[in-house]
Design a protein around this motif. Structure first.
Motif, PDB file in Angstrom:
ATOM      1  N   ALA A  28     -92.850  31.104 -45.126  1.00 55.82           N
ATOM      2  CA  ALA A  28     -94.256  31.211 -45.535  1.00 55.82           C
ATOM      3  C   ALA A  28     -95.155  30.515 -44.506  1.00 55.82           C
ATOM      4  N   ARG A  29     -94.731  29.354 -44.037  1.00 53.69           N
ATOM      5  CA  ARG A  29     -95.491  28.626 -43.020  1.00 53.69           C
ATOM      6  C   ARG A  29     -95.549  29.428 -41.719  1.00 53.69           C
ATOM      7  N   PHE A  30     -94.417  30.044 -41.331  1.00 55.17           N
ATOM      8  CA  PHE A  30     -94.371  30.850 -40.110  1.00 55.17           C
ATOM      9  C   PHE A  30     -95.350  32.026 -40.196  1.00 55.17           C
ATOM     10  N   LEU A  59     -96.187  43.188 -42.093  1.00 56.46           N
ATOM     11  CA  LEU A  59     -94.977  42.469 -42.491  1.00 56.46           C
ATOM     12  C   LEU A  59     -93.681  43.274 -42.370  1.00 56.46           C
ATOM     13  N   PRO A  60     -93.612  44.544 -42.796  1.00 54.79           N
ATOM     14  CA  PRO A  60     -92.330  45.258 -42.683  1.00 54.79           C
ATOM     15  C   PRO A  60     -91.807  45.332 -41.247  1.00 54.79           C
ATOM     16  N   GLU A  65     -88.198  42.832 -36.768  1.00 55.89           N
ATOM     17  CA  GLU A  65     -88.092  42.113 -35.497  1.00 55.89           C
ATOM     18  C   GLU A  65     -87.442  40.745 -35.676  1.00 55.89           C
ATOM     19  N   LEU A  66     -87.835  40.033 -36.728  1.00 63.68           N
ATOM     20  CA  LEU A  66     -87.364  38.665 -36.962  1.00 63.68           C
ATOM     21  C   LEU A  66     -86.510  38.632 -38.228  1.00 63.68           C
ATOM     22  N   SER A  67     -85.208  38.642 -38.063  1.00 60.24           N
ATOM     23  CA  SER A  67     -84.289  38.795 -39.193  1.00 60.24           C
ATOM     24  C   SER A  67     -84.368  37.648 -40.203  1.00 60.24           C
ATOM     25  N   PHE A  68     -84.762  36.449 -39.768  1.00 61.29           N
ATOM     26  CA  PHE A  68     -84.822  35.322 -40.706  1.00 61.29           C
ATOM     27  C   PHE A  68     -85.881  35.523 -41.787  1.00 61.29           C
ATOM     28  N   LEU A  69     -86.855  36.395 -41.539  1.00 55.41           N
ATOM     29  CA  LEU A  69     -87.883  36.648 -42.553  1.00 55.41           C
ATOM     30  C   LEU A  69     -87.341  37.463 -43.729  1.00 55.41           C
ATOM     31  N   SER A  70     -86.254  38.200 -43.517  1.00 59.50           N
ATOM     32  CA  SER A  70     -85.696  39.014 -44.603  1.00 59.50           C
ATOM     33  C   SER A  70     -85.025  38.149 -45.666  1.00 59.50           C
ATOM     34  N   ILE A  71     -84.830  36.865 -45.379  1.00 59.14           N
ATOM     35  CA  ILE A  71     -84.277  35.949 -46.382  1.00 59.14           C
ATOM     36  C   ILE A  71     -85.274  35.756 -47.519  1.00 59.14           C
ATOM     37  N   SER A  72     -86.568  35.783 -47.201  1.00 52.41           N
ATOM     38  CA  SER A  72     -87.619  35.575 -48.201  1.00 52.41           C
ATOM     39  C   SER A  72     -87.935  36.866 -48.946  1.00 52.41           C
ATOM     40  N   VAL A  73     -88.487  36.703 -50.121  1.00 54.31           N
ATOM     41  CA  VAL A  73     -88.917  37.833 -50.935  1.00 54.31           C
ATOM     42  C   VAL A  73     -90.191  38.414 -50.331  1.00 54.31           C
ATOM     43  N   ALA A  74     -90.282  39.732 -50.257  1.00 55.46           N
ATOM     44  CA  ALA A  74     -91.432  40.397 -49.634  1.00 55.46           C
ATOM     45  C   ALA A  74     -92.738  40.003 -50.322  1.00 55.46           C
ATOM     46  N   GLN A  75     -92.722  39.889 -51.641  1.00 64.08           N
ATOM     47  CA  GLN A  75     -93.943  39.554 -52.373  1.00 64.08           C
ATOM     48  C   GLN A  75     -94.446  38.154 -52.034  1.00 64.08           C
ATOM     49  N   MET A 110     -93.794  17.989 -44.579  1.00 62.71           N
ATOM     50  CA  MET A 110     -92.941  18.110 -45.769  1.00 62.71           C
ATOM     51  C   MET A 110     -93.767  18.517 -46.983  1.00 62.71           C
ATOM     52  N   LYS A 111     -94.610  19.512 -46.776  1.00 64.91           N
ATOM     53  CA  LYS A 111     -95.480  20.005 -47.836  1.00 64.91           C
ATOM     54  C   LYS A 111     -95.393  21.521 -47.936  1.00 64.91           C
ATOM     55  N   ASP A 112     -94.235  22.103 -47.660  1.00 67.77           N
ATOM     56  CA  ASP A 112     -94.097  23.550 -47.713  1.00 67.77           C
ATOM     57  C   ASP A 112     -94.253  24.059 -49.139  1.00 67.77           C
ATOM     58  N   SER A 113     -94.719  25.296 -49.245  1.00 63.80           N
ATOM     59  CA  SER A 113     -94.825  25.933 -50.555  1.00 63.80           C
ATOM     60  C   SER A 113     -94.792  27.442 -50.382  1.00 63.80           C
ATOM     61  N   PHE A 114     -94.442  28.127 -51.460  1.00 62.98           N
ATOM     62  CA  PHE A 114     -94.479  29.587 -51.487  1.00 62.98           C
ATOM     63  C   PHE A 114     -94.667  30.031 -52.922  1.00 62.98           C
ATOM     64  N   SER A 115     -95.238  31.220 -53.081  1.00 63.43           N
ATOM     65  CA  SER A 115     -95.528  31.757 -54.409  1.00 63.43           C
ATOM     66  C   SER A 115     -94.647  32.953 -54.708  1.00 63.43           C
ATOM     67  N   CYS A 116     -94.335  33.121 -55.968  1.00 61.45           N
ATOM     68  CA  CYS A 116     -93.580  34.281 -56.442  1.00 61.45           C
ATOM     69  C   CYS A 116     -94.410  34.961 -57.537  1.00 61.45           C
ATOM     70  N   PRO A 117     -95.076  36.074 -57.215  1.00 64.66           N
ATOM     71  CA  PRO A 117     -95.900  36.737 -58.214  1.00 64.66           C
ATOM     72  C   PRO A 117     -95.114  37.607 -59.197  1.00 64.66           C
ATOM     73  N   GLN A 118     -93.824  37.853 -58.900  1.00 63.38           N
ATOM     74  CA  GLN A 118     -93.010  38.677 -59.806  1.00 63.38           C
ATOM     75  C   GLN A 118     -91.534  38.391 -59.579  1.00 63.38           C
ATOM     76  N   LYS A 119     -90.702  38.966 -60.449  1.00 60.33           N
ATOM     77  CA  LYS A 119     -89.236  38.858 -60.378  1.00 60.33           C
ATOM     78  C   LYS A 119     -88.722  37.438 -60.564  1.00 60.33           C
ATOM     79  N   PHE A 120     -89.456  36.589 -61.264  1.00 59.06           N
ATOM     80  CA  PHE A 120     -89.007  35.247 -61.595  1.00 59.06           C
ATOM     81  C   PHE A 120     -88.779  35.194 -63.103  1.00 59.06           C
TER      82      PHE A 120
END
Length: 180
Positions: A28-30, A59-60, A65-75, A110-120
């Motif tokens: 998310a920070r990246f 984003l798609p 291009e950057l495979s490490f981004l596929s670890i995160s949820v698209a939303q 050390m203040k990272d955050s991310f949101s999940c708007p669905q599938k939680f």
């Protein structure tokens, strides 16, 4: 009247889950920093900014291009684009006083955050975060209203989950004849 209210709970992730949370927060920070750099370069060339939908549509291709981004949820990554869009629009809005241009986010805070708007999923003993799994928490109070999204945040070594709800409240009538 319809209001939004958040409830914050402490998470107790396992060692593997902590690593996954760090990866999601780092992604998310990246994305935030990538959108900021892209907008700065684009503005220097064209004197125009790139806004929400156009940023999110990148984003798609970026995930390919950057495979490490596929670890995160698209939303979650799309949500970063929406937040960046709001920060940029607030900066450009003349009515919003003291709003500054968005700045880079750094890892050392050390203040990272991310949101999940669905599938939680929220339950009594755990919250299920997409692509991470069930993370233990202590739900010390009831959550009222319709749950809209969750935001996972880090504060030092601790992790928290904010549950955003939508609630309908009754506003008491104001009577002008009742003067003290």
């Amino acid at each position: 009247m319809l209001i939004h209210k958040a409830y914050k709970f402490r998470l107790y992730p396992t060692k593997d889950q902590k690593q996954d949370l760090l990866q999601h927060g780092g992604n998310a920070r990246f994305i935030w920093n990538y959108f900021l750099d892209l907008n700065s370069k684009h503005y220097q060339k064209t004197k125009k900014f790139i806004f929400g939908y156009e940023l999110i549509s990148l984003l798609p291709e970026l995930k390919k291009e950057l495979s490490f981004l596929s670890i995160s949820v698209a939303q979650s990554l799309q949500q970063v684009g929406r937040h960046f869009d709001k920060a940029l629009k607030d900066f450009l809005d003349k009515k919003q006083l003291n709003k500054r241009f968005p700045v880079h986010k750094f890892k050392d805070k050390m203040k990272d955050s991310f949101s999940c708007p669905q599938k939680f999923k929220v339950s009594k003993n755990f919250v299920r975060i997409p692509k991470i799994g069930k993370v233990k928490w202590i739900k010390h109070r009831t959550i009222n209203g319709k749950i809209k999204s969750i935001t996972i945040s880090q504060d030092g070594e601790l992790w928290f989950c904010s549950v955003l709800t939508e609630q309908n409240i009754i506003v008491p009538e104001f009577k002008e004849d009742n003067i003290v």
